[in-house]
Every structure is written in structure tokens, then in C-alpha cells.
Design an enzyme around this catalytic site. Structure first.
Site, short mmCIF file in Angstrom:
data_model
loop_
_atom_site.label_atom_id
_atom_site.label_comp_id
_atom_site.label_asym_id
_atom_site.label_seq_id
_atom_site.Cartn_x
_atom_site.Cartn_y
_atom_site.Cartn_z
N VAL A 293 0.92 4.31 1.59
CA VAL A 293 1.41 4.92 2.83
C VAL A 293 2.34 3.97 3.58
O VAL A 293 3.40 4.38 4.07
CB VAL A 293 0.25 5.39 3.73
CG1 VAL A 293 0.75 5.92 5.06
CG2 VAL A 293 -0.57 6.47 3.02
N CYS A 294 1.98 2.70 3.64
CA CYS A 294 2.85 1.73 4.32
C CYS A 294 4.22 1.66 3.65
O CYS A 294 5.25 1.64 4.32
CB CYS A 294 2.21 0.34 4.33
SG CYS A 294 0.67 0.26 5.27
N THR A 295 4.22 1.65 2.33
CA THR A 295 5.48 1.60 1.60
C THR A 295 6.31 2.86 1.85
O THR A 295 7.52 2.77 2.07
CB THR A 295 5.22 1.40 0.10
OG1 THR A 295 4.53 0.15 -0.07
CG2 THR A 295 6.51 1.38 -0.69
N SER B 152 0.85 -1.19 0.00
CA SER B 152 0.00 0.00 0.00
C SER B 152 0.89 1.25 0.00
O SER B 152 2.04 1.22 0.44
CB SER B 152 -0.96 0.00 1.19
OG SER B 152 -0.25 0.11 2.39
N LEU C 190 7.86 2.44 5.37
CA LEU C 190 8.94 1.45 5.43
C LEU C 190 10.14 1.88 4.60
O LEU C 190 11.28 1.61 4.99
CB LEU C 190 8.43 0.07 5.01
CG LEU C 190 7.37 -0.55 5.94
CD1 LEU C 190 7.00 -1.95 5.46
CD2 LEU C 190 7.81 -0.58 7.39
#
Length: 162
Positions: A46-48, A44, A51
Site C-alpha cells: 500500500v505504501c508503494t 510495503s 508513493l
């Protein structure tokens, strides 16, 4: 929903496979500080971005002897592909089955939609939570918050009697 553990609480124990299927447990991490990053889903946007930011600044964590563990409800095979595509050199843990059991222990599971919420715990070498940061779905946790919590995590604890 389980309440979020707070600074001063003992971090709940767990064992999860990383993206290579290797078991990672809190017991095996005793003696090392840990940043435990719960995130909703691999791949996704935002998650990417979150991270990726951690990966770009991994040296800040490593210089302080802190191990980064990122946890989602995705399967280990999806996490392996995700880590390889993005070059992540830290463990991505699969809280896949029983679905979200570790996220639930940490109060980070959204039971309605079945994903881990954006919560990060900074756990000292003795297994106690020293700091916690969180943000709502769709909003990244600011990296400046990670940096401030890292300083707090690595400060020596002072007994209450002093």
C-alpha cells in the site's frame, strides 16, 4: 500519543536525513509549501502504491511550488534502495533514530507497533498546516484528497478581520 496537529496549527520543527544522508529541516523549507507524507514502511504494497501515485503526479505539486517529503521509520539506506528501485525523485526522510521522533511530534507514530501511521500534512510557506488527510493501515489515501488539499494549500489566506 501526541495529538495530530490540525489545520491552523504551526507545523512542528524537525530535521531528518533524506535517502542520501542529506539533512532536511523545516527551518530550511521556510518560504516553500510542503506536503509531508507519513507512511508505515518502505517496500510495503500500500505504501508503494501511494508513493507511486505521488511520483506519477509530481508535476501537479511542482507546478504549484510545493515540495513533497515522505517520512517513514525506515533507515536511510533502505530508503535509498527503495527510491532507486521505484525512481522516486522526491525526498524520502528517515525517522529512524530516535525511532519515530518526528512522527511522534506530528501525532503520527503508532507506539505499539513502531511505525508511522498514514497521515499527510499540507504546510504553507509560512509553516502553518492548511490541511490534513489520513487513512487507516492497509488503506491508501485517495489521490483525489491530495488534489483537493493542494488547491486549499495554494489558496491565499484571508486575515480573520476581513
Amino acid at each position: 500519543m501526541t495529538a495530530l496537529p490540525a489545520p491552523g496549527d504551526r507545523a512542528p520543527g524537525f530535521e531528518l536525513p533524506n535517502q542520501h544522508g542529506e539533512p532536511v529541516s523545516m527551518d530550511s523549507l521556510q518560504g516553500s509549501a510542503v506536503v509531508l507524507v507519513f507512511y508505515p514502511f518502505a517496500f510495503s504494497r500500500v505504501c508503494t502504491s501511494e508513493l507511486d501515485e505521488i511520483h506519477r503526479n509530481l508535476g501537479e505539486f511542482q507546478a504549484r511550488g510545493v515540495r513533497v517529503l515522505a517520512v517513514s521509520v525506515d533507515h536511510k539506506y533502505a530508503l535509498r534502495t527503495y527510491a532507486e528501485e521505484h525512481g522516486y525523485s522526491f525526498d524520502l526522510l528517515a525517522d529512524f533514530w530516535p525511532h519515530g521522533a518526528v512522527a511522534e511530534k506530528y501525532g503520527a507514530l503508532d507506539r505499539t507497533d513502531g511505525y508511522a501511521r498514514r497521515v499527510t500534512f499540507f504546510i504553507d510557506a509560512a509553516g502553518f498546516i492548511r490541511a490534513r488527510i489520513e487513512s487507516p493501515l492497509g488503506q491508501p489515501r485517495p489521490f483525489e484528497d491530495y488534489q483537493a488539499a493542494l488547491v486549499q494549500l495554494c489558496e491565499p489566506t484571508v486575515p480573520a478581520s476581513q
